[in-house]
Design a protein around this motif. Structure first.
Motif, mmCIF file in Angstrom:
data_model
loop_
_atom_site.group_PDB
_atom_site.id
_atom_site.type_symbol
_atom_site.label_atom_id
_atom_site.label_comp_id
_atom_site.label_asym_id
_atom_site.label_seq_id
_atom_site.Cartn_x
_atom_site.Cartn_y
_atom_site.Cartn_z
ATOM 1 N N PRO A 70 1.129 -1.148 -0.100
ATOM 2 C CA PRO A 70 -0.058 0.007 0.062
ATOM 3 C C PRO A 70 0.910 1.287 -0.373
ATOM 4 O O PRO A 70 0.855 2.363 -0.561
ATOM 5 N N LYS A 71 1.749 1.251 0.556
ATOM 6 C CA LYS A 71 2.571 2.144 0.632
ATOM 7 C C LYS A 71 3.304 2.733 -0.723
ATOM 8 O O LYS A 71 3.653 4.104 -1.001
ATOM 9 N N GLU A 72 3.830 1.430 -1.429
ATOM 10 C CA GLU A 72 4.613 1.643 -2.842
ATOM 11 C C GLU A 72 3.160 2.285 -3.641
ATOM 12 O O GLU A 72 3.547 2.502 -4.557
ATOM 13 N N LEU A 73 1.596 1.687 -3.127
ATOM 14 C CA LEU A 73 1.462 2.509 -4.612
ATOM 15 C C LEU A 73 0.404 3.774 -4.567
ATOM 16 O O LEU A 73 0.247 4.504 -5.208
ATOM 17 N N ALA A 74 0.921 4.096 -3.091
ATOM 18 C CA ALA A 74 0.399 5.190 -2.574
ATOM 19 C C ALA A 74 1.564 6.081 -3.691
ATOM 20 O O ALA A 74 1.377 7.415 -3.757
ATOM 21 N N ALA A 75 2.499 6.294 -4.095
ATOM 22 C CA ALA A 75 3.702 6.520 -4.662
ATOM 23 C C ALA A 75 3.082 6.459 -6.130
ATOM 24 O O ALA A 75 2.746 7.300 -7.022
ATOM 25 N N LEU A 76 3.046 4.766 -6.575
ATOM 26 C CA LEU A 76 3.015 4.474 -8.179
ATOM 27 C C LEU A 76 0.959 5.462 -8.223
ATOM 28 O O LEU A 76 1.153 5.432 -9.720
ATOM 29 N N LYS A 77 0.351 5.510 -7.834
ATOM 30 C CA LYS A 77 -1.121 6.342 -8.180
ATOM 31 C C LYS A 77 -0.794 8.171 -8.716
ATOM 32 O O LYS A 77 -1.313 7.900 -9.964
ATOM 33 N N PRO A 78 -0.501 8.370 -7.591
ATOM 34 C CA PRO A 78 -0.276 9.636 -8.455
ATOM 35 C C PRO A 78 0.901 9.559 -9.992
ATOM 36 O O PRO A 78 0.588 10.747 -10.627
ATOM 37 N N LEU A 79 2.136 8.529 -9.159
ATOM 38 C CA LEU A 79 2.721 8.867 -10.424
ATOM 39 C C LEU A 79 2.032 8.020 -11.998
ATOM 40 O O LEU A 79 1.818 8.736 -13.162
ATOM 41 N N ALA A 80 1.138 6.861 -12.478
ATOM 42 C CA ALA A 80 0.446 6.991 -13.177
ATOM 43 C C ALA A 80 -0.376 7.816 -13.944
ATOM 44 O O ALA A 80 -0.802 8.423 -14.666
ATOM 45 N N THR A 81 -1.076 8.484 -12.714
ATOM 46 C CA THR A 81 -2.124 9.863 -12.952
ATOM 47 C C THR A 81 -1.258 10.886 -13.733
ATOM 48 O O THR A 81 -1.805 10.953 -14.506
ATOM 49 N N TRP A 82 -0.050 10.743 -13.034
ATOM 50 C CA TRP A 82 0.824 12.480 -14.208
ATOM 51 C C TRP A 82 0.714 11.774 -15.461
ATOM 52 O O TRP A 82 0.185 12.312 -16.538
ATOM 53 N N ARG A 83 2.045 10.982 -14.938
ATOM 54 C CA ARG A 83 1.712 9.917 -16.753
ATOM 55 C C ARG A 83 0.584 9.897 -17.935
ATOM 56 O O ARG A 83 0.924 10.238 -18.860
ATOM 57 N N HIS A 84 -0.758 9.517 -17.559
ATOM 58 C CA HIS A 84 -1.584 9.397 -18.240
ATOM 59 C C HIS A 84 -2.152 10.710 -18.974
ATOM 60 O O HIS A 84 -2.521 10.959 -20.082
ATOM 61 N N GLN A 85 -2.001 11.765 -17.564
ATOM 62 C CA GLN A 85 -2.292 13.131 -17.574
ATOM 63 C C GLN A 85 -0.660 13.518 -19.028
ATOM 64 O O GLN A 85 -1.725 14.829 -20.276
ATOM 65 N N GLU A 86 -0.340 13.569 -18.557
ATOM 66 C CA GLU A 86 0.793 14.028 -19.789
ATOM 67 C C GLU A 86 0.987 13.723 -21.461
ATOM 68 O O GLU A 86 1.155 14.409 -21.946
ATOM 69 N N ALA A 87 0.464 12.065 -20.950
ATOM 70 C CA ALA A 87 0.240 11.611 -22.651
ATOM 71 C C ALA A 87 -1.173 12.441 -22.974
ATOM 72 O O ALA A 87 -0.765 12.406 -24.788
ATOM 73 N N ILE A 88 -2.449 12.784 -22.278
ATOM 74 C CA ILE A 88 -3.165 12.748 -23.390
ATOM 75 C C ILE A 88 -2.890 14.765 -23.771
ATOM 76 O O ILE A 88 -2.963 15.131 -24.580
ATOM 77 N N LYS A 89 -2.404 15.034 -22.757
ATOM 78 C CA LYS A 89 -1.408 17.129 -22.689
ATOM 79 C C LYS A 89 -0.629 16.666 -24.151
ATOM 80 O O LYS A 89 -1.117 17.166 -25.320
ATOM 81 N N ARG A 90 0.266 15.821 -24.119
ATOM 82 C CA ARG A 90 0.871 15.823 -25.901
ATOM 83 C C ARG A 90 1.078 14.684 -26.499
ATOM 84 O O ARG A 90 1.809 14.738 -27.580
ATOM 85 N N ASN A 91 -0.559 14.290 -26.309
ATOM 86 C CA ASN A 91 -0.874 13.383 -27.372
ATOM 87 C C ASN A 91 0.231 11.706 -27.441
ATOM 88 O O ASN A 91 0.705 11.922 -28.768
ATOM 89 N N LEU A 92 0.822 11.540 -26.925
ATOM 90 C CA LEU A 92 1.947 10.622 -26.373
ATOM 91 C C LEU A 92 1.626 9.126 -25.904
ATOM 92 O O LEU A 92 0.869 9.090 -25.196
ATOM 93 N N ALA A 93 1.953 8.193 -26.956
ATOM 94 C CA ALA A 93 1.609 7.297 -25.936
ATOM 95 C C ALA A 93 1.698 6.572 -24.754
ATOM 96 O O ALA A 93 3.175 7.430 -24.842
ATOM 97 N N LEU A 94 1.531 6.107 -23.586
ATOM 98 C CA LEU A 94 1.756 5.786 -22.335
ATOM 99 C C LEU A 94 3.699 5.252 -22.448
ATOM 100 O O LEU A 94 4.365 6.631 -21.185
ATOM 101 N N ASN A 95 3.894 4.629 -22.789
ATOM 102 C CA ASN A 95 5.065 4.225 -22.788
ATOM 103 C C ASN A 95 6.398 5.487 -22.900
ATOM 104 O O ASN A 95 7.394 5.218 -22.683
ATOM 105 N N PHE A 96 5.934 6.401 -24.484
ATOM 106 C CA PHE A 96 7.425 6.798 -24.730
ATOM 107 C C PHE A 96 6.610 8.086 -23.060
ATOM 108 O O PHE A 96 7.939 9.330 -23.947
#
Length: 372
Positions: free
Chosen positions: A211-237
């Motif tokens: 759960p402690k590590e998930l507390a870090a993964l959750k905002p990381l994944a949210t940021w990556r998702h939003q960044e991908a949409i903003k830049r129209n870039l595939a998640l892994n890029f």
């Protein structure tokens, strides 16, 4: 096979008006999706039974007449293997073809393989061998070659005789209504918008984190998702999934630590400070606010034995109707049912696929009764 290339607003208005006078039209798209989050539309194919049209969305400035056709409920739209086409229409125009039916789904109701290709159906029903060598070419390039244009036009020109043949057979088999339902279900799935706050749940291997590590993964994944949409870039890029998982698992708080852990140097240069800040912020979250541990279905008592029993029920039901077992209920759909029972307490607002539409009577009730 004759076709016209549509590059002006007035031409588009003319062919869409003609199409809306018919009962059914064939549709297809050509797009490029290599590094982008959203598919990039390169061409739209339309055939109304008389006119095959190749619509150039890069040249036309007003697609309103085409959007009106997509929304016209008096005109049935026929596509083949429509999943990504639906995404294209939804992302480009904010709507999907309505009503719509997928010939790949129609074929599945006749016992064809779940992923039967268009060329295979053309060969069987029309007796024509299609050249599919242009399927992966650059549809954003201009001018398009004659070979590309011929390939694109064939995708809708031959779709009509396939649809006519399949419709007759599917109707005779009593599956026509089910084919409409399944096509609509595909539309719903392909237009479902991911909640950025739940993006971490789609990360493979997230269940291995505390759960402690998930507390870090959750905002990381949210940021990556939003960044991908903003830049129209595939998640892994934006950031590779395995690297994001490492950052969360090891709680890496500095770009240097990320570099030592093997995170891509370009990602660190561009996002290292932001990623470090996200991890540091996660360490301030109280333990009682951590995300719940993710328990895989396979860790639930009796999962393996129960899954086999459910799969056997599906297989028997599929064989009784001459359908592919994977089409009636795939492994993912069986697991979706188990998750609905064990994790969502049979929430009627979140029905799994097998508890809806044509699957419910065929197999859903039996599966539901089996799961405790």
């Amino acid at each position: 096979m004759k076709y016209q290339i549509i590059t002006t607003n007035s031409e588009l208005e003319r062919i869409c008006a003609a199409a809306r006078e018919t009962d059914v039209v064939m549709l297809d798209t050509e797009f490029v999706r290599v590094r982008t989050y959203y598919p990039q539309l390169g061409l739209i194919q339309l055939y109304d039974g008389e006119n095959a049209s190749l619509i150039d969305p890069l040249a036309i400035t007003d697609m309103t007449p085409f959007v009106a056709l997509l929304k016209d409920t008096a005109v049935l739209k026929v596509l083949h293997a429509c999943g990504e086409d639906i995404e294209v229409f939804f992302n480009e125009f904010g709507c999907v073809p309505t009503p719509m039916v997928d010939t790949q789904i129609m074929a599945a109701f006749l016992g064809y393989g779940l992923s039967t290709g268009f060329a295979a159906l053309v060969k069987e029903f029309v007796g024509v061998e299609l050249d599919k060598s242009e399927s992966r070419t650059d549809w954003l390039a201009r001018p398009l070659t004659a070979k590309q244009l011929d390939y694109a036009a064939a995708d809708v020109f031959y779709l009509m005789p396939i649809y006519d043949a399949l419709r007759t057979k599917v109707e005779q088999a009593g599956w026509l209504e089910a084919a409409w339902q399944e096509s609509e279900l595909q539309c719903i799935k392909r237009t479902r918008v991911t909640d950025p706050e739940k993006a971490y749940l789609d990360v493979k291997g997230a269940w291995q984190l505390t759960p402690k590590e998930l507390a870090a993964l959750k905002p990381l994944a949210t940021w990556r998702h939003q960044e991908a949409i903003k830049r129209n870039l595939a998640l892994n890029f934006v950031l590779r999934e395995n690297e994001m998982l490492s950052i969360a698992r090891e709680l890496l708080r500095t770009p240097k630590a990320m570099e030592e852990a093997g995170v891509d140097a370009h990602a660190i240069r561009r996002h290292g400070a932001k990623l470090a800040a996200i991890v540091k912020d996660s360490l301030t979250i109280p333990a009682d606010e951590y995300p719940e541990a993710i328990v895989p279905l396979m860790d639930y008592p009796g999962y393996k034995q129960l899954f086999k029993q459910l799969k056997d029920i599906v297989k028997a039901a599929a064989e009784s109707k001459g359908l592919a077992s994977e089409f009636v209920a795939s492994k993912k759909q069986i697991n979706q049912l188990l998750s609905w029972v064990w994790k969502k307490e049979r929430d009627p607002a979140k029905l799994p696929d097998v508890m809806q539409g044509w699957r419910l009577a065929l197999v859903g009730d039996k599966l539901n009764q089996k799961v405790q």
